[in-house]
Design a protein around this motif. Structure first.
Motif, PDB file in Angstrom:
ATOM      1  N   GLN A  85       0.820  -1.210   0.000  1.00  0.00           N
ATOM      2  CA  GLN A  85       0.000   0.000   0.000  1.00  0.00           C
ATOM      3  C   GLN A  85       0.855   1.262   0.000  1.00  0.00           C
ATOM      4  O   GLN A  85       0.446   2.291  -0.524  1.00  0.00           O
ATOM      5  N   THR A  86       2.041   1.188   0.610  1.00  0.00           N
ATOM      6  CA  THR A  86       2.896   2.369   0.693  1.00  0.00           C
ATOM      7  C   THR A  86       3.976   2.382  -0.373  1.00  0.00           C
ATOM      8  O   THR A  86       4.650   3.386  -0.546  1.00  0.00           O
ATOM      9  N   GLU A  87       4.147   1.280  -1.090  1.00  0.00           N
ATOM     10  CA  GLU A  87       5.180   1.181  -2.124  1.00  0.00           C
ATOM     11  C   GLU A  87       4.794   2.043  -3.316  1.00  0.00           C
ATOM     12  O   GLU A  87       3.640   2.081  -3.722  1.00  0.00           O
ATOM     13  N   ALA A  88       5.771   2.739  -3.875  1.00  0.00           N
ATOM     14  CA  ALA A  88       5.516   3.564  -5.059  1.00  0.00           C
ATOM     15  C   ALA A  88       5.231   2.668  -6.264  1.00  0.00           C
ATOM     16  O   ALA A  88       5.755   1.571  -6.376  1.00  0.00           O
ATOM     17  N   ILE A  89       4.410   3.155  -7.159  1.00  0.00           N
ATOM     18  CA  ILE A  89       4.074   2.415  -8.373  1.00  0.00           C
ATOM     19  C   ILE A  89       5.315   2.362  -9.256  1.00  0.00           C
ATOM     20  O   ILE A  89       6.085   3.318  -9.325  1.00  0.00           O
ATOM     21  N   PHE A  90       5.494   1.230  -9.952  1.00  0.00           N
ATOM     22  CA  PHE A  90       6.630   1.119 -10.851  1.00  0.00           C
ATOM     23  C   PHE A  90       6.500   2.163 -11.948  1.00  0.00           C
ATOM     24  O   PHE A  90       5.453   2.313 -12.569  1.00  0.00           O
ATOM     25  N   GLY A  91       7.579   2.867 -12.179  1.00  0.00           N
ATOM     26  CA  GLY A  91       7.594   3.902 -13.208  1.00  0.00           C
ATOM     27  C   GLY A  91       9.009   4.415 -13.392  1.00  0.00           C
ATOM     28  O   GLY A  91       9.981   3.715 -13.076  1.00  0.00           O
ATOM     29  N   ASP A  92       9.138   5.661 -13.884  1.00  0.00           N
ATOM     30  CA  ASP A  92      10.465   6.230 -14.119  1.00  0.00           C
ATOM     31  C   ASP A  92      11.257   6.381 -12.824  1.00  0.00           C
ATOM     32  O   ASP A  92      12.442   6.093 -12.764  1.00  0.00           O
ATOM     33  N   SER A  93      10.593   6.846 -11.773  1.00  0.00           N
ATOM     34  CA  SER A  93      11.298   7.061 -10.503  1.00  0.00           C
ATOM     35  C   SER A  93      11.488   5.765  -9.719  1.00  0.00           C
ATOM     36  O   SER A  93      12.356   5.679  -8.856  1.00  0.00           O
ATOM     37  N   ASN A  94      10.669   4.765 -10.007  1.00  0.00           N
ATOM     38  CA  ASN A  94      10.767   3.478  -9.308  1.00  0.00           C
ATOM     39  C   ASN A  94      10.679   2.360 -10.347  1.00  0.00           C
ATOM     40  O   ASN A  94       9.617   1.807 -10.597  1.00  0.00           O
ATOM     41  N   PRO A  95      11.821   2.008 -10.977  1.00  0.00           N
ATOM     42  CA  PRO A  95      11.768   0.992 -12.033  1.00  0.00           C
ATOM     43  C   PRO A  95      11.432  -0.390 -11.472  1.00  0.00           C
ATOM     44  O   PRO A  95      11.763  -0.709 -10.336  1.00  0.00           O
ATOM     45  N   ALA A  96      10.754  -1.174 -12.295  1.00  0.00           N
ATOM     46  CA  ALA A  96      10.402  -2.542 -11.902  1.00  0.00           C
ATOM     47  C   ALA A  96      11.675  -3.370 -11.784  1.00  0.00           C
ATOM     48  O   ALA A  96      12.632  -3.166 -12.529  1.00  0.00           O
ATOM     49  N   PRO A  97      11.725  -4.299 -10.833  1.00  0.00           N
ATOM     50  CA  PRO A  97      12.912  -5.142 -10.692  1.00  0.00           C
ATOM     51  C   PRO A  97      13.132  -6.000 -11.933  1.00  0.00           C
ATOM     52  O   PRO A  97      12.179  -6.455 -12.554  1.00  0.00           O
ATOM     53  N   LYS A  98      14.385  -6.208 -12.270  1.00  0.00           N
ATOM     54  CA  LYS A  98      14.721  -6.984 -13.465  1.00  0.00           C
ATOM     55  C   LYS A  98      15.319  -8.339 -13.119  1.00  0.00           C
ATOM     56  O   LYS A  98      15.818  -9.030 -13.991  1.00  0.00           O
ATOM     57  N   ALA A  99      15.282  -8.697 -11.853  1.00  0.00           N
ATOM     58  CA  ALA A  99      15.853  -9.982 -11.432  1.00  0.00           C
ATOM     59  C   ALA A  99      15.072 -11.118 -12.071  1.00  0.00           C
ATOM     60  O   ALA A  99      13.852 -11.088 -12.163  1.00  0.00           O
TER      61      ALA A  99
ATOM     62  N   LEU B  65      19.309 -18.534 -16.839  1.00  0.00           N
ATOM     63  CA  LEU B  65      18.941 -18.990 -18.177  1.00  0.00           C
ATOM     64  C   LEU B  65      17.437 -18.928 -18.420  1.00  0.00           C
ATOM     65  O   LEU B  65      16.864 -19.809 -19.053  1.00  0.00           O
ATOM     66  N   THR B  66      16.782 -17.904 -17.939  1.00  0.00           N
ATOM     67  CA  THR B  66      15.349 -17.769 -18.185  1.00  0.00           C
ATOM     68  C   THR B  66      15.006 -16.323 -18.466  1.00  0.00           C
ATOM     69  O   THR B  66      15.748 -15.418 -18.121  1.00  0.00           O
ATOM     70  N   TRP B  67      13.881 -16.123 -19.105  1.00  0.00           N
ATOM     71  CA  TRP B  67      13.415 -14.763 -19.333  1.00  0.00           C
ATOM     72  C   TRP B  67      12.297 -14.410 -18.354  1.00  0.00           C
ATOM     73  O   TRP B  67      11.783 -13.317 -18.371  1.00  0.00           O
ATOM     74  N   ARG B  68      11.921 -15.359 -17.495  1.00  0.00           N
ATOM     75  CA  ARG B  68      10.861 -15.098 -16.518  1.00  0.00           C
ATOM     76  C   ARG B  68      11.381 -14.254 -15.360  1.00  0.00           C
ATOM     77  O   ARG B  68      12.444 -14.514 -14.817  1.00  0.00           O
ATOM     78  N   VAL B  69      10.596 -13.269 -14.985  1.00  0.00           N
ATOM     79  CA  VAL B  69      10.953 -12.389 -13.877  1.00  0.00           C
ATOM     80  C   VAL B  69      10.816 -13.167 -12.572  1.00  0.00           C
ATOM     81  O   VAL B  69       9.935 -14.014 -12.432  1.00  0.00           O
ATOM     82  N   ALA B  70      11.672 -12.856 -11.606  1.00  0.00           N
ATOM     83  CA  ALA B  70      11.568 -13.479 -10.287  1.00  0.00           C
ATOM     84  C   ALA B  70      10.228 -13.094  -9.663  1.00  0.00           C
ATOM     85  O   ALA B  70       9.713 -11.993  -9.882  1.00  0.00           O
ATOM     86  N   ASP B  71       9.653 -14.007  -8.899  1.00  0.00           N
ATOM     87  CA  ASP B  71       8.336 -13.764  -8.312  1.00  0.00           C
ATOM     88  C   ASP B  71       8.361 -12.686  -7.236  1.00  0.00           C
ATOM     89  O   ASP B  71       7.339 -12.059  -6.967  1.00  0.00           O
ATOM     90  N   PHE B  72       9.528 -12.477  -6.598  1.00  0.00           N
ATOM     91  CA  PHE B  72       9.620 -11.525  -5.502  1.00  0.00           C
ATOM     92  C   PHE B  72      10.759 -10.548  -5.746  1.00  0.00           C
ATOM     93  O   PHE B  72      11.789 -10.910  -6.314  1.00  0.00           O
ATOM     94  N   SER B  73      10.564  -9.319  -5.293  1.00  0.00           N
ATOM     95  CA  SER B  73      11.629  -8.325  -5.369  1.00  0.00           C
ATOM     96  C   SER B  73      12.656  -8.635  -4.280  1.00  0.00           C
ATOM     97  O   SER B  73      12.386  -9.440  -3.381  1.00  0.00           O
ATOM     98  N   PRO B  74      13.822  -8.001  -4.313  1.00  0.00           N
ATOM     99  CA  PRO B  74      14.810  -8.252  -3.249  1.00  0.00           C
ATOM    100  C   PRO B  74      14.284  -7.926  -1.846  1.00  0.00           C
ATOM    101  O   PRO B  74      14.745  -8.480  -0.860  1.00  0.00           O
ATOM    102  N   GLN B  75      13.286  -7.041  -1.751  1.00  0.00           N
ATOM    103  CA  GLN B  75      12.705  -6.706  -0.437  1.00  0.00           C
ATOM    104  C   GLN B  75      11.655  -7.725   0.006  1.00  0.00           C
ATOM    105  O   GLN B  75      11.101  -7.611   1.087  1.00  0.00           O
ATOM    106  N   GLY B  76      11.353  -8.715  -0.861  1.00  0.00           N
ATOM    107  CA  GLY B  76      10.370  -9.741  -0.508  1.00  0.00           C
ATOM    108  C   GLY B  76       8.958  -9.400  -0.926  1.00  0.00           C
ATOM    109  O   GLY B  76       8.008 -10.076  -0.541  1.00  0.00           O
ATOM    110  N   VAL B  77       8.788  -8.358  -1.715  1.00  0.00           N
ATOM    111  CA  VAL B  77       7.464  -7.959  -2.174  1.00  0.00           C
ATOM    112  C   VAL B  77       7.128  -8.743  -3.439  1.00  0.00           C
ATOM    113  O   VAL B  77       7.954  -8.826  -4.348  1.00  0.00           O
TER     114      VAL B  77
END
Length: 148
Positions: A63-77, A82-94
């Protein structure tokens, strides 16, 4: 007759003592079983409360996390190298993906999506072979030009 009455009274007394002892044993068994069951449910409740707290904290963080955008880019992990699938969780566990949110909030139904590593390895092999053919064709073209 008195002896018979005394013997009958003694046998009744022994029978009552035996019955009381059996009742005590049954009561002890019931208490032991209930203590085991209670401790099991206490553990279950602690586990459930910990999961609910984790879910509430994550939901609050979302609820308090900023929306992904220019100032808050989406995680690329990625899930693995060897996959193109994005990790299910961000490094912060979100949770970042729908699968991650389903795992985090308890609505996860596992699906077998397969492993991309084999596909990527085959694709890489095909690309390398194609590139090798391309280089051979270029070398053959150079050879022809030199001979002219």
């Amino acid at each position: 007759r008195i002896e018979r009455d005394i013997a009958s009274a003694q046998s009744n007394t022994q029978s009552r003592i035996r019955d009381k002892q059996e009742d005590k044993n049954q009561l002890n068994d019931i208490v032991q079983k209930s203590l085991l069951t209670d401790s099991k449910w206490i553990r279950e409740e602690r586990t459930s409360n910990a999961k609910q707290l984790d879910q509430r904290l994550t939901f609050g963080f979302l609820q308090t996390e900023a929306i992904f955008g220019d100032s808050n880019p989406a995680p690329k992990a990625r899930q693995h190298p060897l996959t193109w699938r994005v990790a299910d969780f961000s490094p912060q566990g979100v949770p970042v993906t729908l699968q991650g949110a389903a795992k985090k909030f308890g609505h996860f139904v596992p699906t077998d999506e397969g492993d991309d590593a084999r596909k990527v390895a085959n694709w890489k092999k095909d690309v390398n072979e194609s590139h090798r053919h391309f280089l051979e064709d270029q070398e053959a073209e150079r050879q022809r030009k030199r001979e002219e």
